[in-house]
Enzyme design. Structure first.
Site, short mmCIF file in Angstrom:
data_model
loop_
_atom_site.label_atom_id
_atom_site.label_comp_id
_atom_site.label_asym_id
_atom_site.label_seq_id
_atom_site.Cartn_x
_atom_site.Cartn_y
_atom_site.Cartn_z
N ASN A 163 0.80 -1.23 0.00
CA ASN A 163 0.00 0.00 0.00
C ASN A 163 0.83 1.28 0.00
OD1 ASN A 163 0.77 -0.67 2.61
ND2 ASN A 163 -1.13 0.05 3.56
N GLU A 262 4.32 -4.62 12.52
CA GLU A 262 3.29 -3.59 12.34
C GLU A 262 2.16 -4.28 11.61
OE1 GLU A 262 0.86 -1.29 10.66
OE2 GLU A 262 2.53 -0.56 9.44
N CYS A 296 -3.45 0.75 7.00
CA CYS A 296 -3.68 0.10 8.29
C CYS A 296 -4.17 1.07 9.35
CB CYS A 296 -2.41 -0.60 8.76
SG CYS A 296 -0.97 0.48 8.78
N GLU A 470 8.24 2.20 14.68
CA GLU A 470 9.05 2.62 13.53
C GLU A 470 9.03 4.14 13.46
OE1 GLU A 470 9.08 -0.87 10.32
OE2 GLU A 470 7.15 0.17 10.37
#
Length: 489
Positions: A163, A262, A296, A470
């Protein structure tokens, strides 16, 4: 359409594996097709790596590990800064490539280039500060000194999604390189081209051979499994579904790999009676339709207090109706296609299931005819409790609105999920905003804004949405080990 020399752009993209600083074919010689989701046309065929290619990439990362770890932090920083400058200079080219293989509108792709390049700039600055915060002190008994320092974890495997094909790579690669780790990266099979071009950018920026290795494949499990089983690998960083993340964590246990995950999300967005409704609508549109909802951190469940639910629903429906689906290179398009037919079928199935069970369809909801994996902006209300839409991550341009009466009710509904990645709330009452933000079970919360991602901010979730962070100063720590030295004087 934007004037893009498609043939010339694609000609600049490598199509082989990048291993040990060289472009090489897969051992099998097999390739696979990369398709434009807006037209379903072939873009390029790229090398289809197998398990032996994955191990060859790990061999190269292991061979380069000691020298890269010993490379002065400033030299590592210089490579990242040069790569950042190159990405910004080539913004239009890279944005067009992202749009071609992923589908998002060109304006959003340009934004991704700026965002993704920003991780290289951020971590180039972080690299030179790694060893400035070490500890030195007297142990409590006064007999010796305690010295602490940082060192790189070692060779890492990075698995990225489709994505955000640039930003998900730079967010991981930037932290790894700044810390002194070498990398094997496996991009998603739907969008490998941006990562391949990124490898060439890094090579031209002066990255030594073997420090970053790229393996593209249609058999992710078959390639990843033997690499993770190799004791020379010391870290796995994965962005993707919770289901796959759990499988990887199980494999990571065999050698106690350092793991960053993640994973999936099911973000709630809360709008209270005291919110500025227009601000809330714009925030919801961004949180819902950025990347076509294929994010997400997209707002999956929009909970609106009863006093403003009618006004909010009307304005949100009008705003979403203004979006025009179409090819991302068309300046008139404001909503691109979904990534592939499988994803569109999933989104359509969630909407059809909700409507069949009693949800009211206010906008959209029908799969268009013609080429491309398009799905229209869709708004639902009155979604019943047994609808799959309430619990499944949508990953599409579908907004489901749920009314609530009290603050406690909103918090309970927002937290009623195994996921905990992102959340959003809109209120002009500072006390309420902070009180609710602290009560929401998510790793990230946006107050009165629908965008929260930033290279300087820690990105990550809790519960089944993942482990670790992150970006920010926390991101580089995921690639470092703390070394303690007991110093006798």
């Amino acid at each position: 359409m934007v004037d893009v020399d498609r043939a010339r752009l694609l000609q600049a993209v490598p199509t082989e594996l990048f291993i040990g600083g060289k472009w090489v074919s897969s051992r099998s010689g097999e390739t696979f097709a990369v398709v434009d989701p807006a037209s379903e046309e072939l873009l390029l065929r790229v090398a289809d790596a197998g398990p032996t290619d994955g191990i060859a990439a790990l061999d190269a990362a292991v061979d380069a590990a000691a020298d890269w770890a010993a490379t002065p932090p400033q030299a590592r920083a210089d490579v990242l800064r040069a790569a950042y400058d190159a990405l910004i200079e080539r913004r239009e080219e890279i944005a067009a490539l992202i749009t071609l293989e992923m589908g998002k509108p060109l304006a959003e792709a340009r934004g991704e280039v700026g965002y993704g390049a920003g991780f290289f700039r951020w971590f180039s600055e972080s690299a030179t500060r790694l060893h400035l915060d070490g500890g030195y002190g007297v142990e409590p008994g006064g007999q010796y000194r305690i010295v602490t320092t940082k060192r790189p974890v070692g060779p890492t495997l990075l698995v990225t999604p489709w994505n955000f094909p640039l930003a998900m790579g730079t967010r991981k690669i930037g932290a790894a390189l700044a810390a002194g780790c070498t990398v094997v990266i496996k991009p998603a099979e739907q969008t490998p081209l941006t990562t391949l071009l990124l490898a060439e950018v890094l090579r031209e920026a002066g990255l030594p051979d073997g420090v970053v290795n790229v393996v593209t494949t249609t058999d992710a499990a078959g390639l990843v499994r033997p690499v993770m089983a190799d004791p020379r690998l010391r870290k796995i960083s994965f962005t993707g579904s919770t289901r796959v993340g759990k499988l990887l964590l199980g494999q990571a246990a065999d050698h106690v790999l350092r793991s960053s995950m993640e994973l999936g999300g099911n973000a709630p967005l809360l709008v209270f009676d005291d919110a500025d409704v227009d601000t809330a609508v714009e925030g919801a549109v961004v949180a819902k339709l950025r990347n076509g909802g294929e994010s997400c951190v997209a707002a999956n469940r929009i909970h609106v207090q009863s006093g403003v639910v009618e006004e909010f629903t009307r304005k949100l429906t009008e705003r979403m109706a203004s979006f025009r689906p179409g090819p991302g290179l068309d300046p008139a398009s404001t909503l691109g296609p979904l990534i592939d037919d499988r994803q569109r079928t999933k989104v359509a199935g969630l909407v059809d299931d909700a409507v069949a069970k009693g949800a009211e369809l206010l906008l959209g909801g029908e799969v268009p005819t013609g080429k491309g994996y398009f799905y229209p902006p869709t708004v639902l209300r009155g979604v019943p409790h047994d609808a799959e839409l309430r619990t499944e991550e949508i990953f599409g341009p579908v907004a489901a609105i749920y009314p609530f009466d009290t603050e406690d009710e909103a918090i309970a509904a927002a937290n009623d999920t195994p996921f905990g990645l992102a959340s959003y709330l809109f209120s002009q009452n500072l006390s309420r905003a902070m009180r609710v933000a602290e009560a929401l079970d998510s790793g990230m919360t946006g107050i009165n804004r629908g965008v929260i991602s930033n290279p300087a901010a820690p990105f990550g979730g809790i519960k089944e949405s993942g482990l670790g962070r992150e970006g920010s100063s926390h991101g580089i720590e995921e690639y470092l080990e703390t070394k303690y030295i007991g110093l006798g004087l």
